[in-house]
Scaffold this motif. Sequence first.
Motif, mmCIF file in Angstrom:
data_model
loop_
_atom_site.group_PDB
_atom_site.id
_atom_site.type_symbol
_atom_site.label_atom_id
_atom_site.label_comp_id
_atom_site.label_asym_id
_atom_site.label_seq_id
_atom_site.Cartn_x
_atom_site.Cartn_y
_atom_site.Cartn_z
ATOM 1 N N SER A 194 0.932 -1.222 0.032
ATOM 2 C CA SER A 194 -0.101 -0.052 -0.006
ATOM 3 C C SER A 194 0.804 1.162 -0.173
ATOM 4 O O SER A 194 0.667 2.509 -0.615
ATOM 5 N N GLY A 195 2.071 1.185 0.475
ATOM 6 C CA GLY A 195 2.813 2.378 0.503
ATOM 7 C C GLY A 195 3.543 2.448 -0.825
ATOM 8 O O GLY A 195 3.659 3.680 -1.258
ATOM 9 N N GLN A 196 3.731 1.520 -1.541
ATOM 10 C CA GLN A 196 4.262 1.639 -2.950
ATOM 11 C C GLN A 196 3.103 1.978 -3.823
ATOM 12 O O GLN A 196 3.466 2.898 -4.688
ATOM 13 N N ALA A 197 1.936 1.869 -3.467
ATOM 14 C CA ALA A 197 1.052 2.513 -4.467
ATOM 15 C C ALA A 197 0.512 3.945 -4.289
ATOM 16 O O ALA A 197 -0.061 4.467 -5.136
ATOM 17 N N MET A 198 0.977 4.350 -3.208
ATOM 18 C CA MET A 198 0.749 5.879 -3.084
ATOM 19 C C MET A 198 1.663 6.538 -3.929
ATOM 20 O O MET A 198 2.870 6.410 -3.957
ATOM 21 N N ALA A 199 0.859 7.730 -4.686
ATOM 22 C CA ALA A 199 1.803 8.360 -5.429
ATOM 23 C C ALA A 199 2.716 9.502 -4.815
ATOM 24 O O ALA A 199 2.092 10.226 -3.723
ATOM 25 N N GLU A 200 3.456 9.920 -5.290
ATOM 26 C CA GLU A 200 4.613 11.012 -4.703
ATOM 27 C C GLU A 200 4.120 12.246 -5.646
ATOM 28 O O GLU A 200 4.151 12.340 -6.614
ATOM 29 N N VAL A 201 3.749 13.062 -4.636
ATOM 30 C CA VAL A 201 3.224 14.272 -5.103
ATOM 31 C C VAL A 201 3.956 15.636 -4.498
ATOM 32 O O VAL A 201 4.285 15.479 -3.415
ATOM 33 N N SER A 202 4.120 16.513 -5.444
ATOM 34 C CA SER A 202 4.844 17.601 -4.903
ATOM 35 C C SER A 202 4.342 18.703 -5.871
ATOM 36 O O SER A 202 3.851 18.849 -6.774
ATOM 37 N N LEU A 203 4.898 19.836 -5.264
ATOM 38 C CA LEU A 203 4.692 21.412 -6.006
ATOM 39 C C LEU A 203 5.949 21.950 -5.954
ATOM 40 O O LEU A 203 6.714 22.159 -4.959
ATOM 41 N N VAL A 204 6.525 21.860 -7.366
ATOM 42 C CA VAL A 204 7.764 22.572 -7.765
ATOM 43 C C VAL A 204 7.743 23.724 -8.008
ATOM 44 O O VAL A 204 6.671 24.409 -8.921
ATOM 45 N N MET A 205 8.337 24.741 -7.502
ATOM 46 C CA MET A 205 8.488 26.191 -7.593
ATOM 47 C C MET A 205 9.786 26.541 -8.425
ATOM 48 O O MET A 205 10.895 25.976 -7.958
ATOM 49 N N VAL A 206 9.548 26.883 -9.567
ATOM 50 C CA VAL A 206 10.742 27.216 -10.429
ATOM 51 C C VAL A 206 10.842 28.696 -10.221
ATOM 52 O O VAL A 206 10.264 29.564 -10.431
ATOM 53 N N GLU A 207 12.180 28.978 -9.728
ATOM 54 C CA GLU A 207 12.776 30.353 -9.429
ATOM 55 C C GLU A 207 14.016 30.744 -9.670
ATOM 56 O O GLU A 207 14.582 29.814 -10.415
ATOM 57 N N PRO A 232 4.149 18.762 -0.655
ATOM 58 C CA PRO A 232 5.434 19.193 -0.143
ATOM 59 C C PRO A 232 6.003 20.259 -1.382
ATOM 60 O O PRO A 232 6.077 19.831 -2.576
ATOM 61 N N LEU A 233 6.608 21.078 -1.069
ATOM 62 C CA LEU A 233 7.383 22.203 -1.933
ATOM 63 C C LEU A 233 8.607 21.500 -2.242
ATOM 64 O O LEU A 233 9.289 21.307 -1.312
ATOM 65 N N ARG A 234 8.969 21.909 -3.363
ATOM 66 C CA ARG A 234 10.378 21.700 -4.020
ATOM 67 C C ARG A 234 10.858 22.633 -4.997
ATOM 68 O O ARG A 234 10.036 23.091 -5.944
ATOM 69 N N ARG A 235 11.925 23.300 -4.647
ATOM 70 C CA ARG A 235 12.354 24.363 -5.242
ATOM 71 C C ARG A 235 13.512 23.842 -6.477
ATOM 72 O O ARG A 235 14.330 23.160 -6.121
ATOM 73 N N ILE A 236 13.605 24.425 -7.539
ATOM 74 C CA ILE A 236 14.341 24.335 -8.682
ATOM 75 C C ILE A 236 14.654 25.625 -9.455
ATOM 76 O O ILE A 236 13.830 26.570 -9.452
ATOM 77 N N ASP A 237 15.867 25.992 -9.664
ATOM 78 C CA ASP A 237 16.337 27.196 -10.209
ATOM 79 C C ASP A 237 16.104 27.173 -11.679
ATOM 80 O O ASP A 237 16.368 25.974 -12.308
ATOM 81 N N ILE A 238 15.822 28.177 -12.323
ATOM 82 C CA ILE A 238 15.153 27.932 -13.805
ATOM 83 C C ILE A 238 16.470 27.778 -14.731
ATOM 84 O O ILE A 238 16.290 27.306 -15.672
ATOM 85 N N ARG A 239 17.555 28.386 -14.151
ATOM 86 C CA ARG A 239 18.932 28.148 -14.994
ATOM 87 C C ARG A 239 19.650 26.924 -14.719
ATOM 88 O O ARG A 239 20.630 26.701 -15.408
ATOM 89 N N ALA A 240 18.981 26.115 -13.754
ATOM 90 C CA ALA A 240 19.832 24.842 -13.418
ATOM 91 C C ALA A 240 19.392 23.843 -14.417
ATOM 92 O O ALA A 240 18.231 23.886 -15.001
ATOM 93 N N ASP A 241 20.011 22.676 -14.706
ATOM 94 C CA ASP A 241 19.645 21.503 -15.213
ATOM 95 C C ASP A 241 18.095 20.799 -14.545
ATOM 96 O O ASP A 241 17.981 20.703 -13.172
ATOM 97 N N VAL A 242 17.166 20.551 -15.428
ATOM 98 C CA VAL A 242 16.073 20.077 -15.012
ATOM 99 C C VAL A 242 16.360 18.476 -14.091
ATOM 100 O O VAL A 242 16.936 17.787 -14.877
ATOM 101 N N PRO A 243 16.121 18.495 -12.894
ATOM 102 C CA PRO A 243 16.364 17.152 -12.226
ATOM 103 C C PRO A 243 15.701 16.034 -13.142
ATOM 104 O O PRO A 243 14.544 16.056 -13.833
ATOM 105 N N SER A 244 16.417 14.974 -13.279
ATOM 106 C CA SER A 244 16.048 13.665 -14.243
ATOM 107 C C SER A 244 14.932 13.082 -13.567
ATOM 108 O O SER A 244 14.153 12.291 -14.248
ATOM 109 N N ASP A 245 14.409 13.210 -12.356
ATOM 110 C CA ASP A 245 13.173 12.677 -11.912
ATOM 111 C C ASP A 245 11.794 13.567 -12.293
ATOM 112 O O ASP A 245 10.796 13.168 -11.792
#
Length: 125
Positions: A17-30, A58-71
């Motif tokens: 049941s833990g594996q079936a739960m989807a990983e959800v996040s809000l990515v903030m591109v800044e 949960p919030l996840r931040r990425i810089d717009i100038r950085a490479d997009v994380p592979s995940d």
Amino acid sequence: MRIRAILFAFLALIIASGQAMAEVSLVMVEEKGCIWCARWNEEIAPIYPKTQAGKTAPLRRIDIRADVPSDLHFERSLRFTPTFVLMQDGQEISRIEGYPGEDFFWGVLEKMMFDAKLMQPPNGS
């Protein structure tokens, strides 16, 4: 022996049941120097993790100038900051481009989450 089999089955169910739960996040591109990012950080960032939306995505931040994380896989390119992308299992569900204010942000984010069936509308409507 029978108790061990029951415990093993119960443990397998919990793990599955833990594996079936989807990983959800809000990515903030800044980006550094973005005044609208700074405004969001001032108005929303302190309270976001305390809200139902923040607990669900949960919030996840990425810089717009950085490479997009592979995940992370976005439907289209990231051009504006801030951009808020609702992600499920690394796939884009929907996005908000820009930050025109607190009321707009919360209203659109809640609609995105309702549409994705990640939250229930108030009063079950």
